[in-house]
Design an enzyme around this catalytic site. Structure first.
Site, PDB file in Angstrom:
ATOM      1  N   ARG A   1      12.937  -4.459   5.945  1.00 42.23           N
ATOM      2  CA  ARG A   1      13.694  -4.049   4.751  1.00 42.23           C
ATOM      3  C   ARG A   1      15.385  -4.238   4.829  1.00 42.23           C
ATOM      4  NH1 ARG A   1      12.625  -2.385  -0.500  1.00 42.23           N
ATOM      5  NH2 ARG A   1      13.616  -0.303  -0.360  1.00 42.23           N
TER       6      ARG A   1
ATOM      7  N   ALA B   1       3.234   1.654   3.091  1.00 44.58           N
ATOM      8  CA  ALA B   1       4.427   0.974   2.894  1.00 44.58           C
ATOM      9  C   ALA B   1       5.486   1.712   1.876  1.00 44.58           C
ATOM     10  CB  ALA B   1       4.018  -0.566   2.149  1.00 44.58           C
TER      11      ALA B   1
ATOM     12  N   CYS C   1       0.814  -1.235   0.049  1.00 40.70           N
ATOM     13  CA  CYS C   1       0.017  -0.089  -0.192  1.00 40.70           C
ATOM     14  C   CYS C   1       1.010   1.221   0.103  1.00 40.70           C
ATOM     15  CB  CYS C   1      -0.821  -0.017   1.012  1.00 40.70           C
ATOM     16  SG  CYS C   1       0.031   0.174   2.783  1.00 40.70           S
TER      17      CYS C   1
ATOM     18  N   HIS D   1       5.452   6.121  -2.874  1.00 37.67           N
ATOM     19  CA  HIS D   1       6.827   6.826  -3.183  1.00 37.67           C
ATOM     20  C   HIS D   1       6.580   8.126  -3.423  1.00 37.67           C
ATOM     21  CE1 HIS D   1       7.519   2.397  -4.614  1.00 37.67           C
ATOM     22  NE2 HIS D   1       7.910   2.342  -3.074  1.00 37.67           N
TER      23      HIS D   1
HETATM   24  S1  SF4 Z   1      -1.215  -1.766   6.048  1.00 34.55           S
HETATM   25 FE1  SF4 Z   1      -2.373  -0.181   7.177  1.00 34.55          FE
HETATM   26  S2  SF4 Z   1      -2.047   1.770   5.799  1.00 34.55           S
HETATM   27 FE2  SF4 Z   1      -1.505  -0.008   4.297  1.00 34.55          FE
HETATM   28  S3  SF4 Z   1      -3.409  -0.687   3.616  1.00 34.55           S
HETATM   29 FE3  SF4 Z   1      -3.249  -1.699   5.585  1.00 34.55          FE
HETATM   30  S4  SF4 Z   1      -4.505  -0.635   6.958  1.00 34.55           S
HETATM   31 FE4  SF4 Z   1      -4.013   0.820   5.255  1.00 34.55          FE
END
Ligand code: SF4
Length: 488
Positions: free
Chosen positions: A101, A70, A67, A201
């Site tokens: 990472r 991330a 996402c 990014h």
């Molecule tokens: S990891 Fe967290 S920020 Fe990313 S899509 Fe899931 S709930 Fe949303």
């Protein structure tokens, strides 16, 4: 276990076409139509790889993507070592992405560096209902008290922050003022934004532009410039990659004034607009800020590839072409120095790896950049694809892949397994989510996001490790004990 392998390019193309048709057949009609646009065979002479990209994944398929949070926290901001990066929202997003990472860094964790620590505002139900701005303000106060040597704070928004409309910009501004101009950067990288980590990014790059560069305007220069100052952009120092790259640039006579962002500091980010050249490794994740620095500060940028001796030589010369004869001679000196070492690595491993077939599926630059390193070892890439590539990545990929290479964008779990089962490569290079699936299928695998806890793979030092690791994966005696499900 071996299926009949095609031999001519025309055979390979026909096999790929049949394979794509076969995997699409299991989908409902609409899904098959949508996924068909992401699968193809590369045709020599075409301007791109013939697939659509950077499009929303289809609900119900198993995508490998991450996402936006991330992309921002895990890739761009997280490695900046002297800042504290708050995973703002519920605890899970930060906890499950914590330290995965392996961005190497120097310093004393918890004192002046914080990369492997996990900071979260740990949202509870009442924060969702009544808002979390007060909690964020309190968290920043606590950080300032407990970690006084931090050089800045970033606020990495998780999904709920955008959903409930918290004003993290106002909190950041107020706290910056309260702490005498301390750098506090709100990043609107809520996970639901965009179609993958790629937008994260971009948002992270924009936050550097708006909350780091703009703040520096009118302030005195942070260092005395030389004609040979460069910044490494888009190297996250996985397993020490940026270190094994930096030494080559320094050996050829350049001065590296900043690393973005592996083992990097906020001061390095602030100083970069004064570099003479930005050298860009991961185009996908940091082209945005490189373009901005070119437009606003007149700093040119050049892409390079430090995987494998052939590409390293090409890249050292390309970087040197932006400088005078002193640096050009320096590049030739570095190439000549390392060539015997590289010849020895190739002489040792090529006979063990020659002709081995590889399928890749990785993130920003590796689906194309590592191809040269495999080819230096006599190996062949028969399929590749990007998790979150855009069309300009697939255009760049045409310079690397051969006619007939199978291309799969945002490949689904099902498609990838089917392709591997039918093509039977000697090695798959992809991520942790794919690793155990393929190993259980009896297929040698390397985790190509984090180098499978190894590395570095960049630079000449990295190539020796890369060659050893690929040999170890493919020629391990363990595979004779594994039985593929289709061979059972
Ligand atoms: S990891 Fe967290 S920020 Fe990313 S899509 Fe899931 S709930 Fe949303």
């Amino acid at each position: 276990m071996s299926l009949a392998q095609p031999e001519s390019i025309e055979d390979i193309k026909a096999r790929n076409k049949a394979l794509i048709k076969e995997v699409l057949e299991v989908y409902p009609e609409k899904t098959a139509k949508r996924r068909a646009k992401h699968l193809n065979t590369f045709e020599d002479g075409k301007p791109d790889c013939g697939v659509k990209s950077n499009i929303k994944s289809i609900p119900g398929v198993m995508t490998i993507r991450g996402c936006a949070y991330a992309g921002s926290k895990g890739v761009v901001w997280g490695p900046i070592k002297d800042m504290i990066h708050i995973s703002h929202g519920p605890v899970g997003c930060g906890q499950y992405s914590w330290a995965s990472r392996r961005n190497y860094y120097i310093g004393t964790t918890g004192i002046d560096t914080f990369v492997t620590m996990q900071f979260t505002s740990d949202f509870q139900e009442k924060d969702i209902v009544f808002g979390g701005d007060k909690k964020l303000a309190k968290l920043i106060d606590e950080i300032q008290e407990l970690f006084p040597l931090n050089k800045g704070i970033s606020v990495q928004s998780e999904c709920p922050i955008g959903l409930i409309g918290d004003d993290i910009e106002a909190v950041s501004k107020a706290k910056t003022k309260e702490y005498n101009g301390h750098t506090i950067v709100p990043v609107r990288c809520e996970g639901f934004r965009g179609v993958s980590q790629s937008l994260g990014h971009h948002l992270a790059n924009d936050a550097i532009r708006d909350w780091v560069f703009d703040k520096m305007e009118g302030k005195p220069a942070l260092f005395e410039a030389t004609p040979y100052d460069v910044a490494i952009i888009g190297d996250y120092n996985i397993g020490g990659d940026a270190w094994s790259s930096r030494i080559l640039l320094e050996e050829m006579g350049l001065r590296v004034v900043a690393q973005w962002s592996g083992d990097g500091t906020i001061a390095e980010l602030e100083a970069t607009p004064r570099a003479k050249l930005n050298v860009l490794h991961c185009y996908r994740s940091m082209n945005y800020i490189s373009r901005h620095m070119e437009e606003k500060y007149g700093v040119p940028w050049v892409e390079y590839n430090f995987f494998g001796p052939s590409k390293i030589e090409e890249s050292l010369r390309k970087i040197a072409s932006h400088f005078d004869d002193k640096i050009k001679e320096g590049a030739e000196r570095v190439i000549a120095k390392y060539r015997p070492l590289m010849d020895a690595v190739i002489a040792k491993y090529r006979p063990r790896l020659e002709g081995k077939k590889v399928m890749l599926f990785v993130g920003g630059l590796r689906p194309r950049h590592v191809i040269g390193a495999y080819e230096d070892l006599g190996m062949e890439i028969v399929g590749t694809g990007y998790e979150f590539g855009h069309n300009d990545d697939y255009q760049r990929t045409t310079h690397y892949v051969k006619d007939g290479t199978l291309i799969y964008d945002d490949v689904t779990g099902y498609e990838f397994e089917k392709f591997v089962e039918k093509i039977q490569p000697d090695l798959v290079g992809s991520g942790i989510k794919e690793k155990y699936v393929f190993q259980k299928m009896g297929v040698p695998f390397r985790q190509m996001h984090s180098w499978d806890y190894s590395g570095p793979y960049h630079g000449y030092d990295g190539f020796a490790i890369f060659a050893r690791d690929m040999d170890m994966a493919i020629n391990s005696p363990v595979w004779k004990f594994a039985k593929a499900p289709w061979a059972a």
